[in-house]
Design an enzyme around this catalytic site. Structure first.
Site, short mmCIF file in Angstrom:
data_model
loop_
_atom_site.label_atom_id
_atom_site.label_comp_id
_atom_site.label_asym_id
_atom_site.label_seq_id
_atom_site.Cartn_x
_atom_site.Cartn_y
_atom_site.Cartn_z
N ARG A 176 12.77 5.26 12.77
CA ARG A 176 11.53 6.03 12.67
C ARG A 176 10.59 5.75 13.85
O ARG A 176 11.05 5.35 14.91
CB ARG A 176 10.87 5.73 11.31
CG ARG A 176 11.79 6.10 10.14
CD ARG A 176 11.15 5.82 8.80
NE ARG A 176 9.95 6.64 8.62
CZ ARG A 176 8.98 6.36 7.72
NH1 ARG A 176 9.07 5.30 6.95
NH2 ARG A 176 7.95 7.17 7.62
N ARG A 210 5.14 10.98 -2.66
CA ARG A 210 4.80 10.69 -1.26
C ARG A 210 6.01 10.94 -0.36
O ARG A 210 7.02 10.26 -0.50
CB ARG A 210 4.39 9.22 -1.19
CG ARG A 210 4.22 8.70 0.21
CD ARG A 210 4.14 7.19 0.21
NE ARG A 210 3.86 6.73 1.54
CZ ARG A 210 4.15 5.52 2.01
NH1 ARG A 210 4.73 4.64 1.22
NH2 ARG A 210 3.88 5.20 3.25
N PRO A 250 0.80 -1.23 0.00
CA PRO A 250 0.00 0.00 0.00
C PRO A 250 0.83 1.28 0.00
O PRO A 250 1.86 1.37 0.66
CB PRO A 250 -0.82 -0.10 1.29
CG PRO A 250 -0.17 -1.14 2.11
CD PRO A 250 0.50 -2.09 1.16
N ASN A 251 0.35 2.21 -0.79
CA ASN A 251 0.88 3.59 -0.90
C ASN A 251 2.18 3.68 -1.68
O ASN A 251 2.65 4.79 -1.97
CB ASN A 251 1.05 4.24 0.50
CG ASN A 251 -0.25 4.29 1.26
OD1 ASN A 251 -1.23 4.79 0.72
ND2 ASN A 251 -0.29 3.75 2.46
N TYR A 263 11.12 8.92 1.28
CA TYR A 263 11.09 7.81 0.32
C TYR A 263 11.78 8.11 -1.02
O TYR A 263 11.84 7.23 -1.88
CB TYR A 263 9.64 7.38 0.07
CG TYR A 263 8.94 6.87 1.31
CD1 TYR A 263 9.41 5.73 1.96
CD2 TYR A 263 7.84 7.53 1.84
CE1 TYR A 263 8.79 5.26 3.11
CE2 TYR A 263 7.21 7.06 2.99
CZ TYR A 263 7.69 5.93 3.62
OH TYR A 263 7.07 5.45 4.76
N GLU A 323 12.67 -9.06 2.12
CA GLU A 323 11.83 -7.92 2.51
C GLU A 323 12.65 -6.64 2.34
O GLU A 323 13.78 -6.57 2.81
CB GLU A 323 11.45 -8.13 3.99
CG GLU A 323 10.63 -7.03 4.60
CD GLU A 323 10.44 -7.27 6.11
OE1 GLU A 323 10.70 -8.40 6.61
OE2 GLU A 323 10.07 -6.30 6.80
C1 DQA Z 1 8.12 1.30 4.05
C2 DQA Z 1 8.12 1.53 5.57
C3 DQA Z 1 6.75 1.32 6.17
O1 DQA Z 1 6.79 1.58 7.56
C4 DQA Z 1 5.76 2.27 5.54
O2 DQA Z 1 4.46 2.04 6.05
C5 DQA Z 1 5.77 2.22 4.05
C6 DQA Z 1 7.05 2.14 3.36
C7 DQA Z 1 9.48 1.63 3.41
O3 DQA Z 1 9.67 1.22 2.27
O4 DQA Z 1 10.31 2.31 4.01
O5 DQA Z 1 4.74 2.32 3.41
O6 DQA Z 1 7.84 -0.08 3.82
#
Ligand code: DQA
Length: 151
Positions: free
Chosen positions: A107, A18, A10-11, A23, A98
């Site tokens: 964070r 974003r 997601p996102n 990021y 991952e």
């Molecule tokens: C993320 C880290 C996650 O905590 C966050 O919710 C994301 C992006 C990262 O790539 O740093 O959506 O997975």
């Protein structure tokens, strides 16, 4: 030829716009285009899926069995609480890496815990978009060594 499934949660479709300070400014398309080039250089191919929906990610993981040799996944915020995603990865039993663009450990506290980490081969965090490339190189090498070992 090693075949890998690359999954983004997601996102991550909003990469580039974003929170660019966290990021980066590259879009998901930029990242996947580069990753496909690296994949070709090291004798592999990638199939990419992004979804904002937990069930779609789970279905994609199930479908990888017998089709792909390994998985690279950035589960986004699902990392921190999706036992269903974790169980899907454990169920298909494909080597999985991952990836997180940001250093989740530096964070907010809720990002420090990954429920996915115990069922993956390894984790790459905090290297920005190049984390996907290192994941790919590491996973391809792991799979190649494994197939030599079993020959
Ligand atoms: C993320 C880290 C996650 O905590 C966050 O919710 C994301 C992006 C990262 O790539 O740093 O959506 O997975």
């Amino acid at each position: 030829m090693v075949s890998l499934l690359v999954l983004n949660g997601p996102n991550l479709n909003l990469l580039g716009m974003r929170e660019p300070d966290v990021y980066g400014r590259e879009t998901l398309d930029d990242i996947v285009t580069h990753l496909a080039q690296v994949a070709e250089q090291v004798g592999s191919s990638i199939t990419h899926r992004q979804s904002n929906h937990e069930g779609e990610l789970i279905d994609a993981i199930h479908s990888a069995k017998g089709v792909h040799d390994g998985i690279i996944i950035n589960p986004g915020a699902f990392t921190h609480y999706s036992y269903a995603l974790r169980d899907a990865i454990a169920a298909v039993n494909l080597p999985t890496i991952e990836v997180h663009l940001s250093n989740v450990h530096a964070r907010e506290e809720f990002r420090h815990r990954s429920v996915i980490a115990p069922v993956v081969l390894g984790q790459i965090v905090g290297l920005g978009s190049s984390g996907y490339e290192w994941a790919l190189r590491g996973l391809v090498r792991h799979l190649q060594q494994r197939s030599v070992g079993s020959a």
